[in-house]
Motif scaffolding. Structure first.
Motif, PDB file in Angstrom:
ATOM      1  N   LEU A 124     -56.705  14.961 -14.209  1.00 51.62           N
ATOM      2  CA  LEU A 124     -55.732  16.195 -14.657  1.00 51.62           C
ATOM      3  C   LEU A 124     -55.545  17.572 -14.295  1.00 51.62           C
ATOM      4  O   LEU A 124     -56.739  17.994 -14.802  1.00 51.62           O
ATOM      5  N   PRO A 125     -55.619  18.370 -14.296  1.00 52.92           N
ATOM      6  CA  PRO A 125     -55.470  19.579 -14.200  1.00 52.92           C
ATOM      7  C   PRO A 125     -55.126  20.064 -15.835  1.00 52.92           C
ATOM      8  O   PRO A 125     -54.703  19.243 -16.946  1.00 52.92           O
ATOM      9  N   GLU A 126     -55.469  21.200 -15.794  1.00 58.20           N
ATOM     10  CA  GLU A 126     -55.146  22.010 -17.294  1.00 58.20           C
ATOM     11  C   GLU A 126     -53.358  21.854 -17.198  1.00 58.20           C
ATOM     12  O   GLU A 126     -52.622  22.373 -16.363  1.00 58.20           O
ATOM     13  N   ARG A 127     -52.689  21.620 -18.637  1.00 60.23           N
ATOM     14  CA  ARG A 127     -51.783  21.884 -19.260  1.00 60.23           C
ATOM     15  C   ARG A 127     -51.568  22.386 -21.078  1.00 60.23           C
ATOM     16  O   ARG A 127     -53.102  21.659 -20.897  1.00 60.23           O
ATOM     17  N   SER A 128     -50.609  21.851 -21.547  1.00 59.80           N
ATOM     18  CA  SER A 128     -50.617  22.562 -22.833  1.00 59.80           C
ATOM     19  C   SER A 128     -49.823  21.426 -23.215  1.00 59.80           C
ATOM     20  O   SER A 128     -48.857  22.113 -22.100  1.00 59.80           O
ATOM     21  N   GLY A 129     -49.628  20.921 -24.136  1.00 58.88           N
ATOM     22  CA  GLY A 129     -48.380  20.876 -25.141  1.00 58.88           C
ATOM     23  C   GLY A 129     -47.936  18.894 -24.268  1.00 58.88           C
ATOM     24  O   GLY A 129     -48.998  18.830 -23.163  1.00 58.88           O
ATOM     25  N   TRP A 141     -46.584   2.778  -7.462  1.00 60.98           N
ATOM     26  CA  TRP A 141     -46.788   2.120  -6.913  1.00 60.98           C
ATOM     27  C   TRP A 141     -46.037   2.145  -5.410  1.00 60.98           C
ATOM     28  O   TRP A 141     -45.050   0.904  -5.468  1.00 60.98           O
ATOM     29  N   ASN A 142     -47.062   1.794  -4.489  1.00 62.67           N
ATOM     30  CA  ASN A 142     -46.096   1.750  -2.659  1.00 62.67           C
ATOM     31  C   ASN A 142     -46.806   1.290  -2.465  1.00 62.67           C
ATOM     32  O   ASN A 142     -47.453   0.326  -1.956  1.00 62.67           O
ATOM     33  N   ILE A 143     -46.000  -0.044  -2.670  1.00 64.95           N
ATOM     34  CA  ILE A 143     -45.982  -1.506  -1.526  1.00 64.95           C
ATOM     35  C   ILE A 143     -46.023  -1.449   0.001  1.00 64.95           C
ATOM     36  O   ILE A 143     -44.948  -0.125   0.360  1.00 64.95           O
ATOM     37  N   ALA A 144     -46.541  -1.983   0.557  1.00 65.80           N
ATOM     38  CA  ALA A 144     -46.885  -1.646   1.633  1.00 65.80           C
ATOM     39  C   ALA A 144     -46.092  -2.492   2.808  1.00 65.80           C
ATOM     40  O   ALA A 144     -45.186  -1.984   3.929  1.00 65.80           O
ATOM     41  N   ASP A 145     -45.889  -3.833   2.063  1.00 64.91           N
ATOM     42  CA  ASP A 145     -44.596  -4.730   3.633  1.00 64.91           C
ATOM     43  C   ASP A 145     -43.792  -5.003   3.186  1.00 64.91           C
ATOM     44  O   ASP A 145     -42.336  -5.461   3.318  1.00 64.91           O
ATOM     45  N   THR A 146     -42.769  -3.880   1.780  1.00 65.65           N
ATOM     46  CA  THR A 146     -41.872  -3.407   1.698  1.00 65.65           C
ATOM     47  C   THR A 146     -40.892  -2.078   1.464  1.00 65.65           C
ATOM     48  O   THR A 146     -41.354  -1.590   1.767  1.00 65.65           O
ATOM     49  N   VAL A 147     -39.721  -2.238   1.668  1.00 66.01           N
ATOM     50  CA  VAL A 147     -39.315  -0.824   1.022  1.00 66.01           C
ATOM     51  C   VAL A 147     -39.271  -0.341  -0.483  1.00 66.01           C
ATOM     52  O   VAL A 147     -38.851   0.894  -0.705  1.00 66.01           O
ATOM     53  N   ASN A 148     -39.833  -1.062  -1.330  1.00 67.20           N
ATOM     54  CA  ASN A 148     -39.868  -0.617  -2.107  1.00 67.20           C
ATOM     55  C   ASN A 148     -41.515  -0.068  -2.844  1.00 67.20           C
ATOM     56  O   ASN A 148     -41.948  -0.313  -2.400  1.00 67.20           O
ATOM     57  N   ALA A 149     -40.868   0.320  -3.866  1.00 70.74           N
ATOM     58  CA  ALA A 149     -42.525   0.562  -5.560  1.00 70.74           C
ATOM     59  C   ALA A 149     -41.763   0.554  -6.755  1.00 70.74           C
ATOM     60  O   ALA A 149     -41.138   0.114  -7.004  1.00 70.74           O
ATOM     61  N   PHE A 150     -42.882   0.632  -7.287  1.00 71.77           N
ATOM     62  CA  PHE A 150     -42.917   0.550  -8.741  1.00 71.77           C
ATOM     63  C   PHE A 150     -43.209   1.864  -9.380  1.00 71.77           C
ATOM     64  O   PHE A 150     -44.711   1.802  -8.440  1.00 71.77           O
ATOM     65  N   TYR A 151     -42.393   2.185 -10.063  1.00 73.82           N
ATOM     66  CA  TYR A 151     -42.130   3.302 -11.213  1.00 73.82           C
ATOM     67  C   TYR A 151     -42.602   2.745 -12.159  1.00 73.82           C
ATOM     68  O   TYR A 151     -42.399   2.071 -13.518  1.00 73.82           O
ATOM     69  N   SER A 152     -44.127   4.034 -13.320  1.00 70.79           N
ATOM     70  CA  SER A 152     -44.294   3.750 -14.605  1.00 70.79           C
ATOM     71  C   SER A 152     -44.205   5.327 -14.532  1.00 70.79           C
ATOM     72  O   SER A 152     -45.189   6.331 -14.695  1.00 70.79           O
ATOM     73  N   CYS A 153     -43.457   5.556 -16.208  1.00 69.37           N
ATOM     74  CA  CYS A 153     -43.989   6.722 -16.968  1.00 69.37           C
ATOM     75  C   CYS A 153     -44.496   6.735 -17.968  1.00 69.37           C
ATOM     76  O   CYS A 153     -44.544   6.058 -18.856  1.00 69.37           O
ATOM     77  N   VAL A 154     -45.895   7.934 -17.794  1.00 72.46           N
ATOM     78  CA  VAL A 154     -46.785   7.497 -18.808  1.00 72.46           C
ATOM     79  C   VAL A 154     -46.289   8.409 -19.880  1.00 72.46           C
ATOM     80  O   VAL A 154     -46.393  10.499 -19.092  1.00 72.46           O
ATOM     81  N   ASP A 155     -46.249   9.084 -20.942  1.00 74.63           N
ATOM     82  CA  ASP A 155     -45.586  10.157 -21.696  1.00 74.63           C
ATOM     83  C   ASP A 155     -47.412  10.716 -22.332  1.00 74.63           C
ATOM     84  O   ASP A 155     -48.370   9.942 -22.888  1.00 74.63           O
ATOM     85  N   VAL A 156     -47.808  11.769 -21.994  1.00 78.47           N
ATOM     86  CA  VAL A 156     -49.347  12.216 -22.308  1.00 78.47           C
ATOM     87  C   VAL A 156     -48.904  13.556 -23.470  1.00 78.47           C
ATOM     88  O   VAL A 156     -48.369  14.739 -23.132  1.00 78.47           O
ATOM     89  N   ASP A 157     -50.191  13.624 -24.190  1.00 74.96           N
ATOM     90  CA  ASP A 157     -50.104  14.911 -24.768  1.00 74.96           C
ATOM     91  C   ASP A 157     -51.849  15.864 -24.727  1.00 74.96           C
ATOM     92  O   ASP A 157     -52.624  15.632 -25.187  1.00 74.96           O
ATOM     93  N   PHE A 158     -51.440  16.858 -23.690  1.00 75.25           N
ATOM     94  CA  PHE A 158     -52.838  17.848 -24.132  1.00 75.25           C
ATOM     95  C   PHE A 158     -52.822  19.144 -25.130  1.00 75.25           C
ATOM     96  O   PHE A 158     -52.054  20.033 -25.325  1.00 75.25           O
TER      97      PHE A 158
END
Length: 273
Positions: free
Chosen positions: A166-171, A179-196
């Motif tokens: 992780l790079p430098e951040r604050s707050g 997650w990019n699937i190789a044999d379909t046109v889709n991917a899976f998305y996850s949003c992770v909230d973090v606090d520096f």
């Protein structure tokens, strides 16, 4: 003639079944970031409530791959464009629980419910324009991934761990893992909230100014709040009165009339005034 008709009907039926099977495959979910917990994971464990359908299928946030050039539209990135998972895009006033992190090495874990041939796992982080009280957009992100794990078509295990620097951040910030699937046109998305910096946030449990010991004892808490305004924007913890009843908002909302959103809706009745 009858034989020809039977053949046509058989072909049509097979086509319908193929389309149905394809749609079912797209709808069936397959994986999500579980540690640090993504918004999907927090909803699934019950650490965050009023999440709707995603509580029961955190692995189903599947959308078009090709991010950032393609993929979900701005404002619906965390839900991968699924209206039924819109709770994931709702910033809830910036009060999603956030995992405390520091610059440097951080391990991310994915939980898989179905293995797919995989191209890459990509990780993006928000920049200084990030506003945790607004839905995620591309201009809030550094569009070069901070990590890209090549899989070369291999299938992941039930759990996958990645070491990301992780790079430098604050707050408060957000990590978007894809997650990019190789044999379909889709991917899976996850949003992770973090606090520096250590302020992990209280989510929906954060006390509000209205719930203080200084509230007058002869008037129910919340009854001194302003009258609900259909054009106003409210965030988690905001209180209003409407038709003689006090309500508190569970997350970000505008235009939703108190008393009409139901038991699982944004407005919770706190007192009869």
């Amino acid at each position: 003639m009858r034989k020809s008709r039977r053949i046509i009907l058989s072909i049509a039926g097979a086509g319908t079944l193929a389309v149905s099977a394809s749609m079912a495959a797209l709808a069936w979910g397959h994986g999500y970031t579980s540690d640090p917990p993504s918004r999907s994971a927090l909803c699934a464990t019950g650490d965050v409530t009023d999440c709707g359908a995603i509580s029961y299928e955190p692995q189903s946030v599947e959308g078009p791959k090709g991010f950032p050039a393609a993929g979900p539209a701005d404002g619906s990135i965390c839900s991968a464009g699924h209206a039924e998972f819109a709770e994931l895009d709702d910033p809830r006033g910036g009060n999603w629980p956030a995992t405390t992190v520091d610059a440097g090495a951080q391990t991310f874990t994915w939980t898989m419910t179905a293995a797919h041939s995989t191209a890459t796992f990509d990780y993006y982080i928000t920049n200084d324009d990030y506003d945790p009280t607004q839905p995620l957009t591309r201009d809030m992100l550094d569009l070069e991934p901070i990590a890209s794990i090549e899989m070369g078509g291999a299938r992941p295990d039930h759990t996958m761990t990645h070491d990301v620097t992780l790079p430098e951040r604050s707050g408060r910030h957000m990590i978007l893992s894809v997650w990019n699937i190789a044999d379909t046109v889709n991917a899976f998305y996850s949003c992770v909230d973090v606090d520096f910096g250590g302020d992990s946030g209280g989510g929906e449990e954060t006390p509000t100014d209205a719930a203080t010991t200084d509230a007058p004892t002869d008037e129910p808490t919340g009854c001194d709040a302003s009258v609900w305004d259909t054009a106003a924007v409210y965030t988690a913890g905001d209180e209003v009165t409407h038709d003689g009843i006090a309500y508190r908002a569970g997350w970000w909302t505008t235009g939703e009339e108190p008393g009409t959103t139901g038991e699982w809706g944004v407005w919770k009745q706190t007192a009869a005034c």
